[in-house]
Design a protein around this motif. Structure first.
Motif, PDB file in Angstrom:
ATOM      1  N   LEU A  64      35.251  -6.250  -1.949  1.00 45.45           N
ATOM      2  CA  LEU A  64      34.469  -5.912  -3.086  1.00 45.45           C
ATOM      3  C   LEU A  64      33.049  -5.448  -2.720  1.00 45.45           C
ATOM      4  O   LEU A  64      32.394  -5.920  -2.006  1.00 45.45           O
ATOM      5  N   TYR A  65      32.768  -4.045  -3.357  1.00 46.79           N
ATOM      6  CA  TYR A  65      31.588  -3.719  -3.127  1.00 46.79           C
ATOM      7  C   TYR A  65      30.626  -3.636  -4.427  1.00 46.79           C
ATOM      8  O   TYR A  65      31.401  -3.572  -5.744  1.00 46.79           O
ATOM      9  N   PHE A  66      29.672  -4.130  -4.676  1.00 46.09           N
ATOM     10  CA  PHE A  66      28.835  -4.372  -5.937  1.00 46.09           C
ATOM     11  C   PHE A  66      27.402  -4.350  -5.720  1.00 46.09           C
ATOM     12  O   PHE A  66      26.782  -4.275  -4.431  1.00 46.09           O
ATOM     13  N   SER A  67      26.639  -4.451  -6.987  1.00 44.10           N
ATOM     14  CA  SER A  67      24.982  -4.186  -6.912  1.00 44.10           C
ATOM     15  C   SER A  67      24.570  -5.513  -7.430  1.00 44.10           C
ATOM     16  O   SER A  67      25.161  -6.183  -7.975  1.00 44.10           O
ATOM     17  N   SER A  68      23.499  -6.026  -6.614  1.00 47.28           N
ATOM     18  CA  SER A  68      22.894  -7.252  -6.659  1.00 47.28           C
ATOM     19  C   SER A  68      21.554  -7.341  -6.538  1.00 47.28           C
ATOM     20  O   SER A  68      20.877  -6.756  -5.391  1.00 47.28           O
ATOM     21  N   ASN A  69      20.686  -7.995  -7.219  1.00 46.12           N
ATOM     22  CA  ASN A  69      19.313  -8.249  -6.641  1.00 46.12           C
ATOM     23  C   ASN A  69      19.146  -9.895  -6.187  1.00 46.12           C
ATOM     24  O   ASN A  69      18.204 -10.348  -6.295  1.00 46.12           O
ATOM     25  N   ARG A  70      20.041 -10.382  -5.391  1.00 51.14           N
ATOM     26  CA  ARG A  70      20.155 -11.828  -4.965  1.00 51.14           C
ATOM     27  C   ARG A  70      19.149 -11.687  -3.920  1.00 51.14           C
ATOM     28  O   ARG A  70      18.702 -10.885  -3.295  1.00 51.14           O
ATOM     29  N   PRO A  71      18.546 -12.823  -3.561  1.00 47.38           N
ATOM     30  CA  PRO A  71      18.001 -12.893  -2.223  1.00 47.38           C
ATOM     31  C   PRO A  71      18.535 -12.382  -0.983  1.00 47.38           C
ATOM     32  O   PRO A  71      19.613 -12.260  -0.715  1.00 47.38           O
ATOM     33  N   GLY A  72      17.527 -11.565  -0.367  1.00 44.21           N
ATOM     34  CA  GLY A  72      17.687 -10.646   0.601  1.00 44.21           C
ATOM     35  C   GLY A  72      17.969  -9.328   0.196  1.00 44.21           C
ATOM     36  O   GLY A  72      17.925  -8.315   1.053  1.00 44.21           O
ATOM     37  N   SER A  73      17.873  -8.895  -1.298  1.00 45.65           N
ATOM     38  CA  SER A  73      17.748  -7.580  -1.575  1.00 45.65           C
ATOM     39  C   SER A  73      16.106  -7.056  -1.728  1.00 45.65           C
ATOM     40  O   SER A  73      15.329  -7.935  -2.029  1.00 45.65           O
ATOM     41  N   SER A  74      15.980  -6.006  -1.557  1.00 46.31           N
ATOM     42  CA  SER A  74      14.536  -5.408  -1.874  1.00 46.31           C
ATOM     43  C   SER A  74      14.330  -5.111  -3.182  1.00 46.31           C
ATOM     44  O   SER A  74      13.423  -5.386  -3.853  1.00 46.31           O
ATOM     45  N   ARG A  75      15.394  -4.413  -3.737  1.00 45.09           N
ATOM     46  CA  ARG A  75      15.488  -4.432  -5.248  1.00 45.09           C
ATOM     47  C   ARG A  75      17.074  -4.400  -5.575  1.00 45.09           C
ATOM     48  O   ARG A  75      17.899  -5.133  -4.656  1.00 45.09           O
ATOM     49  N   PRO A  76      17.559  -4.142  -6.787  1.00 42.11           N
ATOM     50  CA  PRO A  76      19.130  -3.962  -6.791  1.00 42.11           C
ATOM     51  C   PRO A  76      19.517  -3.302  -5.539  1.00 42.11           C
ATOM     52  O   PRO A  76      19.180  -2.206  -5.284  1.00 42.11           O
ATOM     53  N   ASP A  77      20.390  -3.934  -4.593  1.00 45.00           N
ATOM     54  CA  ASP A  77      20.680  -3.256  -3.467  1.00 45.00           C
ATOM     55  C   ASP A  77      22.600  -3.418  -3.590  1.00 45.00           C
ATOM     56  O   ASP A  77      23.152  -4.020  -4.393  1.00 45.00           O
ATOM     57  N   LEU A  78      22.981  -2.541  -2.633  1.00 43.53           N
ATOM     58  CA  LEU A  78      24.390  -2.907  -2.498  1.00 43.53           C
ATOM     59  C   LEU A  78      25.111  -3.707  -1.565  1.00 43.53           C
ATOM     60  O   LEU A  78      24.493  -3.724  -0.579  1.00 43.53           O
ATOM     61  N   TRP A  79      26.179  -4.688  -1.955  1.00 39.60           N
ATOM     62  CA  TRP A  79      26.524  -5.693  -1.105  1.00 39.60           C
ATOM     63  C   TRP A  79      28.182  -5.658  -0.878  1.00 39.60           C
ATOM     64  O   TRP A  79      28.678  -4.829  -1.776  1.00 39.60           O
ATOM     65  N   ARG A  80      28.581  -5.934   0.046  1.00 37.75           N
ATOM     66  CA  ARG A  80      30.189  -5.884   0.362  1.00 37.75           C
ATOM     67  C   ARG A  80      30.521  -7.350   0.408  1.00 37.75           C
ATOM     68  O   ARG A  80      30.073  -8.247   1.090  1.00 37.75           O
ATOM     69  N   GLU A 103      19.575   0.727  -6.034  1.00 38.49           N
ATOM     70  CA  GLU A 103      20.789   1.203  -5.840  1.00 38.49           C
ATOM     71  C   GLU A 103      21.704   0.258  -6.866  1.00 38.49           C
ATOM     72  O   GLU A 103      22.004  -0.762  -6.581  1.00 38.49           O
ATOM     73  N   THR A 104      22.166   0.721  -7.978  1.00 43.02           N
ATOM     74  CA  THR A 104      22.489   0.224  -9.160  1.00 43.02           C
ATOM     75  C   THR A 104      24.208   0.132  -9.420  1.00 43.02           C
ATOM     76  O   THR A 104      24.600  -0.577 -10.251  1.00 43.02           O
ATOM     77  N   ASP A 105      24.621   1.093  -8.617  1.00 40.71           N
ATOM     78  CA  ASP A 105      26.256   1.257  -9.049  1.00 40.71           C
ATOM     79  C   ASP A 105      27.076   1.722  -7.642  1.00 40.71           C
ATOM     80  O   ASP A 105      26.195   2.416  -6.874  1.00 40.71           O
ATOM     81  N   VAL A 106      28.211   1.630  -7.755  1.00 35.96           N
ATOM     82  CA  VAL A 106      28.873   2.165  -6.527  1.00 35.96           C
ATOM     83  C   VAL A 106      30.394   2.433  -6.753  1.00 35.96           C
ATOM     84  O   VAL A 106      31.051   1.970  -7.891  1.00 35.96           O
TER      85      VAL A 106
END
Length: 199
Positions: A64-80, A103-106
């Motif tokens: 799954l690829y998604f956008s998140s502002n969880r810890p470790g993000s500079s701002r909303p970033d993309l995560w896998r 990066e808000t959507d993917v």
């Protein structure tokens, strides 16, 4: 969805209210039943946090690829989030895909060979949200390329999806619209080159 798993459908919770009264977004799923119906929605295991997770794109292998502002993000970033049932390995997509911009959507190709990334207010973009393409090679993801003015405008473009029959679908606010759905043949978008639609 063509080329994607058919037994699950991932979505994001439109403003889950946590016990402390704070709202955020989470990824939820329903499963296809033998009867042909769908199960009750439940949170996607191993992905959600107390931060914002949204705009999920599933790959054929279960990642799954998604956008998140969880810890470790500079701002909303993309995560896998890697494949899994109850536990998943979640990693941030680093540079050049995730940057100090938003990066808000993917969208991800079923074989994870390409990403269409939505970037907000990119200094080299057309304005608002733009669609950008990145391809995965032996050395990782390529520097995202803007899909150009055949797709992007000074307004907001987001929600990309490429079908296996060669159409790019997306949402746009162009021409005075308010989140209208548009589509365009992949072959008229030079930056795509047709590769993003491979199964």
């Amino acid at each position: 969805l063509p080329g994607h798993p058919q037994d699950e459908y991932e979505c994001h919770d439109p403003g889950a209210v946590r016990p402390e009264g704070r709202r955020d977004f989470n990824l939820w799923m329903v499963e296809r039943q033998e009867s042909g119906g769908w199960s009750e929605p439940r949170p996607v295991p191993g992905v959600n946090t107390t931060a914002w997770e949204a705009h999920v794109a599933p790959a054929a292998g279960g990642a799954l690829y998604f956008s998140s502002n969880r810890p470790g993000s500079s701002r909303p970033d993309l995560w896998r989030a890697g494949p899994g049932n109850e536990e998943r390995t979640v990693t941030r997509l680093g540079s050049p895909v995730s940057t100090d911009l938003r990066e808000t959507d993917v969208w991800v190709a079923p074989d994870e060979s390409a990403l269409i990334v939505v970037v907000t207010d990119h200094p080299e973009g057309y304005g608002g949200d733009d669609l950008w393409i990145s391809y995965r090679g032996a050395d990782g993801w390529s520097v995202p390329a803007n899909l150009g003015d055949v797709v992007n405008t000074a307004e907001y473009e987001y929600g990309p999806f490429v079908t296996l029959d060669g159409w790019l679908w997306f949402t746009s606010h162009r021409r005075g619209g308010t989140a209208d759905i548009w589509r365009i043949p992949v072959e008229v978008v030079p930056a795509l080159g047709g590769a993003a639609a491979r199964p």
